[in-house]
Design a protein around this motif. Structure first.
Motif, PDB file in Angstrom:
ATOM      1  N   UNK A 167       4.125   1.372  -8.982  1.00  6.47           N
ATOM      2  CA  UNK A 167       3.331   0.229  -9.430  1.00  6.47           C
ATOM      3  C   UNK A 167       4.216  -0.955  -9.802  1.00  6.47           C
ATOM      4  N   UNK A 168       5.384  -0.659 -10.372  1.00  4.30           N
ATOM      5  CA  UNK A 168       6.322  -1.721 -10.758  1.00  4.30           C
ATOM      6  C   UNK A 168       6.727  -2.554  -9.550  1.00  4.30           C
ATOM      7  N   UNK A 169       7.036  -1.878  -8.439  1.00  4.74           N
ATOM      8  CA  UNK A 169       7.442  -2.579  -7.222  1.00  4.74           C
ATOM      9  C   UNK A 169       6.267  -3.348  -6.627  1.00  4.74           C
ATOM     10  N   UNK A 170       5.066  -2.763  -6.683  1.00  2.71           N
ATOM     11  CA  UNK A 170       3.881  -3.434  -6.131  1.00  2.71           C
ATOM     12  C   UNK A 170       3.617  -4.739  -6.866  1.00  2.71           C
ATOM     13  N   UNK A 175       0.823  -1.205   0.000  1.00  2.05           N
ATOM     14  CA  UNK A 175       0.000   0.000   0.000  1.00  2.05           C
ATOM     15  C   UNK A 175       0.857   1.255   0.000  1.00  2.05           C
ATOM     16  N   UNK A 176       1.925   1.262   0.779  1.00  2.00           N
ATOM     17  CA  UNK A 176       2.821   2.419   0.780  1.00  2.00           C
ATOM     18  C   UNK A 176       3.468   2.601  -0.585  1.00  2.00           C
ATOM     19  N   UNK A 177       3.883   1.507  -1.199  1.00  2.00           N
ATOM     20  CA  UNK A 177       4.469   1.598  -2.534  1.00  2.00           C
ATOM     21  C   UNK A 177       3.432   2.051  -3.559  1.00  2.00           C
ATOM     22  N   UNK A 178       2.194   1.588  -3.405  1.00  2.00           N
ATOM     23  CA  UNK A 178       1.129   1.934  -4.341  1.00  2.00           C
ATOM     24  C   UNK A 178       0.872   3.429  -4.363  1.00  2.00           C
ATOM     25  N   UNK A 203      12.317  -3.396 -18.959  1.00  6.48           N
ATOM     26  CA  UNK A 203      11.362  -4.502 -19.047  1.00  6.48           C
ATOM     27  C   UNK A 203      10.371  -4.492 -17.899  1.00  6.48           C
ATOM     28  N   UNK A 204      10.681  -3.780 -16.825  1.00  4.08           N
ATOM     29  CA  UNK A 204       9.761  -3.759 -15.689  1.00  4.08           C
ATOM     30  C   UNK A 204       8.736  -2.653 -15.759  1.00  4.08           C
ATOM     31  N   UNK A 205       8.830  -1.778 -16.773  1.00  7.99           N
ATOM     32  CA  UNK A 205       7.911  -0.644 -16.853  1.00  7.99           C
ATOM     33  C   UNK A 205       6.830  -0.936 -17.870  1.00  7.99           C
ATOM     34  N   UNK A 206       5.593  -0.923 -17.415  1.00  8.36           N
ATOM     35  CA  UNK A 206       4.480  -1.275 -18.282  1.00  8.36           C
ATOM     36  C   UNK A 206       4.020  -0.103 -19.119  1.00  8.36           C
ATOM     37  N   UNK A 207       4.364   1.115 -18.703  1.00 12.70           N
ATOM     38  CA  UNK A 207       3.849   2.288 -19.380  1.00 12.70           C
ATOM     39  C   UNK A 207       4.935   3.092 -20.070  1.00 12.70           C
ATOM     40  N   UNK A 208       6.175   2.622 -20.048  1.00 13.91           N
ATOM     41  CA  UNK A 208       7.263   3.434 -20.564  1.00 13.91           C
ATOM     42  C   UNK A 208       7.017   3.777 -22.020  1.00 13.91           C
ATOM     43  N   UNK A 212      12.024  -3.986 -10.390  1.00 14.38           N
ATOM     44  CA  UNK A 212      11.335  -5.269 -10.463  1.00 14.38           C
ATOM     45  C   UNK A 212      12.068  -6.338  -9.668  1.00 14.38           C
ATOM     46  N   UNK A 213      13.419  -6.303  -9.651  1.00 11.49           N
ATOM     47  CA  UNK A 213      14.182  -7.267  -8.853  1.00 11.49           C
ATOM     48  C   UNK A 213      13.970  -7.005  -7.364  1.00 11.49           C
ATOM     49  N   UNK A 214      13.982  -5.740  -6.974  1.00  8.71           N
ATOM     50  CA  UNK A 214      13.759  -5.400  -5.564  1.00  8.71           C
ATOM     51  C   UNK A 214      12.388  -5.886  -5.116  1.00  8.71           C
ATOM     52  N   UNK A 215      11.371  -5.715  -5.973  1.00  3.39           N
ATOM     53  CA  UNK A 215      10.033  -6.162  -5.602  1.00  3.39           C
ATOM     54  C   UNK A 215       9.899  -7.662  -5.559  1.00  3.39           C
TER      55      UNK A 215
END
Length: 441
Positions: free
Chosen positions: A134-137, A126-129, A421-426, A306-309
């Motif tokens: 969003x990538x980390x969530x 939730x904090x990340x959101x 590759x971890x960004x859906x909106x880039x 993405x790796x951190x998440x």
């Protein structure tokens, strides 16, 4: 809920702790580090790591993280200290929930465990959101699922198998959970396929407004989330009501449910509620510090979000539960161990993920269920392999080692995955062509 699936198998003399002198008194739990004496040592118990548990020594990082944040220095060290402090706090939340559930009875207690079993992961997400990560969530959701199905289950099978040549568990209960995970995996797969359909891709070209395509994505995500939550409700009815004997057979036999954390007598209602509230508050504080330092830490350590998440945040949020699953596997309680691994993954996929999607509608742009190709493939593989392990209802140490190897392979893949590759909106917002498949570019 997974914490209540206790199946203490009788008549297994294998292992050094299973044998002992006969007695006419009811069998008592063997002495272990972490179990207090019947009569108190008062506040000294909290200073003795053998009574409190070695994991709780990580609570020392709580003031360290707060101090670094107040001083405004060492963001990487803030991230590390906050992550280490969350591990025992999540364990305290789980233990308090367990004792509270025992006080409230099997029905309400099971529902309580089912709702708050992954509260720490939900708070971090939730904090990340609401910071826009969003990538980390999404990566943390993926990491929690594959972490439970591969890392936790694999470590449990390995730890138990090194002590017992052959271990058994309820194949029906495990099969139901793993089959529901197939449904959850489809919930991740369908939005990715939908995103790459030619008719949907054309909604993002220059002739049409990009908002029309976003609307389609969010409609699919909301529909999938509603179905996932309905599936979770049906699973709760199945496991807590109609087929309770599969998940908690000792309740039918009248045997005593020993604390999973090895702290002997159950807590009172006041202590359980107080511990849960205080631990939740500190998890929220540490989560704010953790997420606030994510961007700096990823840049400083050369990691991707993405790796951190997938790896770091997922392990931090699940570490306490991981240790519980391994410890009970060492005691040959494989129904409980397998239930923790599969049940936690189910709760993430069917409950936590939809809650996060619905919560995202409180901000300007809601989050969808569009995961990267590698995330979808990783979850599908984890679900498929966990289903194979659950089919025969027995396990050995080699199966556990293989699950760990698969998790390591996926961790390497996420580690070397390029940041884009971890960004859906880039690039999509700027009018760039949409990705070809799977939500990645």
């Amino acid at each position: 809920m997974a914490r209540k699936r206790v199946n203490q198998r009788r008549g297994h003399p294998r292992g050094p702790r299973d044998s002992g002198p006969s007695t006419t008194h009811p069998p008592a739990p063997p002495p272990r580090s972490g179990a207090p004496e019947p009569r108190g040592g008062g506040w000294r118990d909290w200073l003795d790591p053998r009574r409190v548990g070695w994991l709780n020594l990580l609570l020392l990082f709580l003031p360290v993280g707060v101090g670094l944040r107040v001083a405004g220095v060492g963001e990487t060290w803030q991230f590390i200290a906050a992550g280490l402090a969350i591990i025992p706090l999540a364990g305290l939340m789980g233990e308090a929930t367990e004792h509270l559930a025992h006080r409230l009875g099997p029905g309400v207690g099971g529902l309580l465990n089912a709702t708050f079993g992954n509260a720490a992961e939900l708070i971090i997400a939730l904090f990340a959101l609401f910071r826009g990560y969003d990538e980390v969530v999404k990566a943390s959701l993926t990491g929690s699922i594959i972490g439970n199905l591969l890392l936790v289950l694999g470590a449990s099978l390995l730890a138990g198998g090194l002590r017992y040549p052959r271990q058994q568990f309820n194949r029906t209960a495990a099969g139901v959970g793993s089959t529901l995970m197939v449904l959850a995996a489809f919930g991740m797969l369908i939005p990715a396929i939908f995103y790459s359909l030619p008719d949907v891709v054309r909604q993002g070209d220059h002739a049409r407004p990009h908002s029309e395509r976003l609307l389609l994505e969010h409609e699919v995500s909301v529909g999938v989330c509603l179905i996932l939550m309905l599936s979770y409700v049906l699973y709760l009815v199945f496991s807590l009501k109609t087929h309770q004997n599969l998940f908690n057979p000792d309740a039918q036999e009248g045997t005593h449910d020993e604390s999973l954390h090895g702290h002997g007598p159950g807590w009172g209602l006041g202590r359980s509620v107080g511990t849960l509230l205080v631990a939740t508050a500190f998890v929220a504080i540490m989560s704010e510090i953790l997420i606030g330092a994510v961007e700096h830490t990823t840049e400083a350590l050369g990691l991707t979000g993405i790796f951190v998440g997938v790896i770091v945040v997922a392990i931090v949020g699940n570490a306490a539960e991981h240790s519980t699953a391994i410890l009970v596997a060492r005691k040959n309680k494989m129904d409980l161990s397998v239930g923790i691994a599969i049940g936690s993954a189910l709760q993430i996929a069917l409950f936590v993920a939809p809650v996060l999607v619905f919560a995202s509608y409180l901000r300007d742009e809601p989050m969808d269920l569009l995961f990267t190709t590698l995330e979808v493939v990783a979850v599908l593989l984890a679900v498929f392999i966990a289903r194979m392990v659950a089919e025969d209802g027995e396990s050995n140490w080699l199966e556990g080692a293989m699950l760990l190897m698969i998790y390591a392979i996926l961790a390497v893949a996420f580690f070397v995955l390029p940041a884009g590759e971890g960004h859906h909106r880039a690039g999509a917002e700027a009018g760039a062509p949409p990705p070809a498949a799977g939500g990645t570019e």
